[in-house]
Design a protein around this motif. Structure first.
Motif, short mmCIF file in Angstrom:
data_model
loop_
_atom_site.label_atom_id
_atom_site.label_comp_id
_atom_site.label_asym_id
_atom_site.label_seq_id
_atom_site.Cartn_x
_atom_site.Cartn_y
_atom_site.Cartn_z
N LEU A 11 0.71 -1.30 -0.24
CA LEU A 11 -0.05 0.13 -0.20
C LEU A 11 0.92 1.28 0.15
CD1 LEU A 11 -2.95 1.45 0.42
CD2 LEU A 11 -2.36 1.16 2.93
N GLY A 12 1.79 1.40 1.14
CA GLY A 12 2.50 2.70 1.03
C GLY A 12 3.88 2.68 0.42
N ILE A 14 6.56 1.61 1.84
CA ILE A 14 7.59 2.16 2.88
C ILE A 14 7.75 0.92 3.90
CG2 ILE A 14 7.23 4.53 2.69
CD1 ILE A 14 5.51 4.23 5.49
N CYS A 15 6.72 0.01 3.99
CA CYS A 15 7.22 -1.20 4.98
C CYS A 15 7.20 -2.51 4.17
CB CYS A 15 5.97 -1.30 5.99
SG CYS A 15 5.75 0.20 6.82
N ARG A 16 6.47 -3.04 3.81
CA ARG A 16 6.68 -4.39 3.15
C ARG A 16 7.31 -4.71 1.74
NH1 ARG A 16 0.14 -5.49 3.75
NH2 ARG A 16 0.38 -3.55 3.09
N HIS A 44 3.18 7.92 0.52
CA HIS A 44 4.54 8.21 0.79
C HIS A 44 5.67 8.51 -0.25
CE1 HIS A 44 3.50 7.10 5.03
NE2 HIS A 44 2.69 6.41 4.47
N ASP A 124 -0.16 -6.11 7.41
CA ASP A 124 0.66 -4.66 7.31
C ASP A 124 1.12 -4.39 8.69
OD1 ASP A 124 0.99 -2.25 7.34
OD2 ASP A 124 -0.99 -1.93 6.48
P1 4NP Z 1 2.99 -0.79 3.70
O1 4NP Z 1 2.61 -0.25 4.97
O2 4NP Z 1 1.82 -0.95 2.69
O3 4NP Z 1 3.66 -2.11 3.75
O4 4NP Z 1 4.29 0.22 3.13
C1 4NP Z 1 1.80 1.00 5.05
C2 4NP Z 1 2.55 2.17 5.04
C3 4NP Z 1 1.80 3.36 5.36
C4 4NP Z 1 0.30 3.14 5.49
C5 4NP Z 1 -0.21 2.14 5.28
C6 4NP Z 1 0.38 0.93 5.39
N1 4NP Z 1 -0.39 4.43 5.65
O5 4NP Z 1 -1.51 4.31 5.93
O6 4NP Z 1 0.12 5.33 5.69
#
Ligand code: 4NP
Length: 152
Positions: A11-12, A14-16, A44, A124
């Protein structure tokens, strides 16, 4: 052999998916696989990976601080051979954006590589603690082993 282009999507971004990108790059023989990552959201763009992803990757000897967040775009369907969604929500988003059947066929749930047909999500970790990131790393590490077995 032609280079295989693999895109990791969450989604973002930045994490997974930055962890998935870092792990697959780290494991892939040099020059044989191009790996990138993207987010389905625009939350992001231009940002470094989450500091918890950076720390977790570093713990396993992988530096992901060269990465910056970007949003998935329709032209990614042309640029990449395999597109791995981290969860079913990302998967549905990508499938809905696919301009044709060939593009749709490129999209897979990453944990289907480890648990075929089970449609499992990489959880997440954004709102959780550091343990969540370690758990995500281990899931993605297994998945990347399977991906390389499949494509090399
Ligand atoms: P990602 O995690 O999808 O693994 O990068 C998230 C990062 C940010 C957000 C949600 C999930 N957010 O809502 O900002």
């Amino acid at each position: 052999m032609a280079k295989i282009n693999v895109l990791m999507v969450c989604l973002g971004n930045i994490c997974r998916s930055p962890l998935a990108e870092g792990i697959l790059k780290h494991k892939a023989p040099s020059g044989e696989v191009f790996v990138d990552s993207a987010g389905t959201s625009n939350y992001h763009i231009g940002e470094l990976p989450d500091q918890r992803s950076v720390a977790t990757a570093r713990k396993y000897g992988i530096d992901i601080t060269d990465q910056r967040g970007r949003q998935f775009k329709t032209s990614d369907f042309d640029a990449f051979d395999l597109i791995y969604a981290m969860d079913q929500s990302n998967y549905q988003h990508l499938v809905a954006m696919a301009p044709d059947e060939a593009s749709r066929q490129k999209v897979h749930l990453i944990l289907d590589e480890v648990y075929p047909g089970e449609r499992m999500d990489v959880p997440d970790p954004y709102y959780g603690g550091d343990m969540g990131f370690d758990n995500v790393f281990k899931m993605l590490d297994q998945a990347c082993d399977r991906i390389l077995e499949k494509i090399l």
